[in-house]
Design a protein around this motif. Sequence first.
Motif, mmCIF file in Angstrom:
data_model
loop_
_atom_site.group_PDB
_atom_site.id
_atom_site.type_symbol
_atom_site.label_atom_id
_atom_site.label_comp_id
_atom_site.label_asym_id
_atom_site.label_seq_id
_atom_site.Cartn_x
_atom_site.Cartn_y
_atom_site.Cartn_z
ATOM 1 N N VAL A 80 0.627 -1.091 -0.002
ATOM 2 C CA VAL A 80 -0.005 -0.032 -0.078
ATOM 3 C C VAL A 80 0.958 1.164 -0.041
ATOM 4 O O VAL A 80 2.039 1.343 0.375
ATOM 5 N N GLU A 81 0.322 2.251 -0.392
ATOM 6 C CA GLU A 81 0.833 3.907 -0.431
ATOM 7 C C GLU A 81 0.216 4.417 0.533
ATOM 8 O O GLU A 81 -1.173 4.375 0.408
ATOM 9 N N GLY A 82 0.719 5.311 1.569
ATOM 10 C CA GLY A 82 0.088 5.877 2.490
ATOM 11 C C GLY A 82 0.572 5.676 3.875
ATOM 12 O O GLY A 82 1.388 4.792 3.856
ATOM 13 N N ASP A 83 -0.083 6.050 4.843
ATOM 14 C CA ASP A 83 0.214 5.958 6.324
ATOM 15 C C ASP A 83 -0.639 4.741 6.724
ATOM 16 O O ASP A 83 -1.467 5.001 7.432
ATOM 17 N N ALA A 84 0.010 3.646 6.554
ATOM 18 C CA ALA A 84 -0.483 2.234 6.710
ATOM 19 C C ALA A 84 -0.671 2.081 8.141
ATOM 20 O O ALA A 84 -1.780 1.529 8.837
ATOM 21 N N ARG A 85 0.415 2.596 8.869
ATOM 22 C CA ARG A 85 0.265 2.280 10.546
ATOM 23 C C ARG A 85 -1.046 3.259 11.063
ATOM 24 O O ARG A 85 -1.781 2.694 11.938
ATOM 25 N N ARG A 86 -1.007 4.570 10.621
ATOM 26 C CA ARG A 86 -2.283 5.297 11.264
ATOM 27 C C ARG A 86 -3.639 4.616 10.770
ATOM 28 O O ARG A 86 -4.541 4.440 11.548
ATOM 29 N N CYS A 87 -3.594 4.170 9.560
ATOM 30 C CA CYS A 87 -4.666 3.800 8.979
ATOM 31 C C CYS A 87 -5.290 2.447 9.695
ATOM 32 O O CYS A 87 -6.564 2.266 9.708
ATOM 33 N N LEU A 88 -4.400 1.645 10.095
ATOM 34 C CA LEU A 88 -4.792 0.305 10.557
ATOM 35 C C LEU A 88 -4.389 0.259 12.143
ATOM 36 O O LEU A 88 -4.229 -0.887 12.663
ATOM 37 N N GLU A 89 -4.336 1.389 12.578
ATOM 38 C CA GLU A 89 -4.230 1.504 13.967
ATOM 39 C C GLU A 89 -5.253 0.725 14.776
ATOM 40 O O GLU A 89 -6.665 0.801 14.372
ATOM 41 N N GLY A 90 -4.877 -0.249 15.649
ATOM 42 C CA GLY A 90 -5.754 -1.130 16.268
ATOM 43 C C GLY A 90 -6.335 -2.311 15.604
ATOM 44 O O GLY A 90 -6.690 -3.362 15.960
ATOM 45 N N GLU A 91 -5.279 -2.639 14.324
ATOM 46 C CA GLU A 91 -5.511 -3.865 13.580
ATOM 47 C C GLU A 91 -4.485 -4.660 13.616
ATOM 48 O O GLU A 91 -4.340 -5.953 13.456
ATOM 49 N N VAL A 92 -3.169 -4.098 14.196
ATOM 50 C CA VAL A 92 -2.129 -4.954 14.028
ATOM 51 C C VAL A 92 -1.865 -5.805 15.368
ATOM 52 O O VAL A 92 -2.467 -5.233 16.517
ATOM 53 N N GLY A 93 -2.039 -6.910 15.284
ATOM 54 C CA GLY A 93 -1.740 -7.950 16.183
ATOM 55 C C GLY A 93 -2.468 -9.348 15.962
ATOM 56 O O GLY A 93 -2.594 -9.535 14.665
ATOM 57 N N THR A 94 -3.149 -10.022 17.001
ATOM 58 C CA THR A 94 -3.411 -11.248 16.689
ATOM 59 C C THR A 94 -5.186 -11.107 16.400
ATOM 60 O O THR A 94 -5.868 -10.252 17.191
ATOM 61 N N HIS A 95 -5.689 -11.699 15.509
ATOM 62 C CA HIS A 95 -7.046 -11.927 15.155
ATOM 63 C C HIS A 95 -7.574 -13.371 15.397
ATOM 64 O O HIS A 95 -6.987 -14.199 15.028
ATOM 65 N N ALA A 96 -8.729 -13.407 15.939
ATOM 66 C CA ALA A 96 -9.257 -14.773 16.338
ATOM 67 C C ALA A 96 -10.575 -14.686 15.515
ATOM 68 O O ALA A 96 -11.337 -14.217 15.244
ATOM 69 N N LEU A 97 -10.992 -15.990 14.992
ATOM 70 C CA LEU A 97 -12.190 -16.427 14.370
ATOM 71 C C LEU A 97 -12.599 -17.743 15.141
ATOM 72 O O LEU A 97 -12.115 -18.330 15.586
#
Length: 223
Positions: A58-75
């Motif tokens: 991606v181009e742009g501020d990915a860390r700001r855009c995905l703040e709160g998404e980095v880490g473990t996700h559970a299904l």
Amino acid sequence: MSRAWVQISAGRGPVEVRRFVARLAERMEALCREGGLAVVDVTVHGDEDAPASVEILVEGDARRCLEGEVGTHALVERSAERGRAARKRWFAGVAVHPAGAEAGAGAGAGARAGVDLRELEISACRAGGPGGQHVNKTLSAVRVHHRPSGITVRVADERSQRANVRRGVERIAERLAERAARRAAEGEAARWSEHDRIVRGEPVRTYRVGRKSALEVAEARAR
């Protein structure tokens, strides 16, 4: 403009986790577009329906855009292949890594020369639903699959199908070169250690499967 890799990984998880990765990657791509990031391309490592990992450039501020998404996700989903007493929680990881300025820039004929076109499967596809009216809905988008490596790239940022095919082949060549360089470099573990860092406790998002097999957020960790 800065570029970054958004990596969605199954770690060493079983096929149920890899299927989760495919769904989660679709959600991450949609969030990137909704957040104003330009999705340059998507690289799938393994079976498209159950990949070991997916990388979104991606181009742009990915860390700001995905703040709160980095880490473990559970299904939370019961596997049809396992008994009722088997586990029903599956974990995948999302990470953001900076990409060099050359990533996705296209290596031209020199890069394409390293790819045997007979090993490629090229097909037309739509850019995908997420992103609203600004997403290219025509069949100028292409999917390029490299059979020996299992790498698949989807490209939709050019206006013509021919240009997207050329860019897709370049991307495949770049990915193959990157893979070879990573394996040879001492710093390979820094990025790919994310595959082994999936922590099962306290996921940032917990999902269930909703209508049409879409992921629905059931629980989000308080920030």
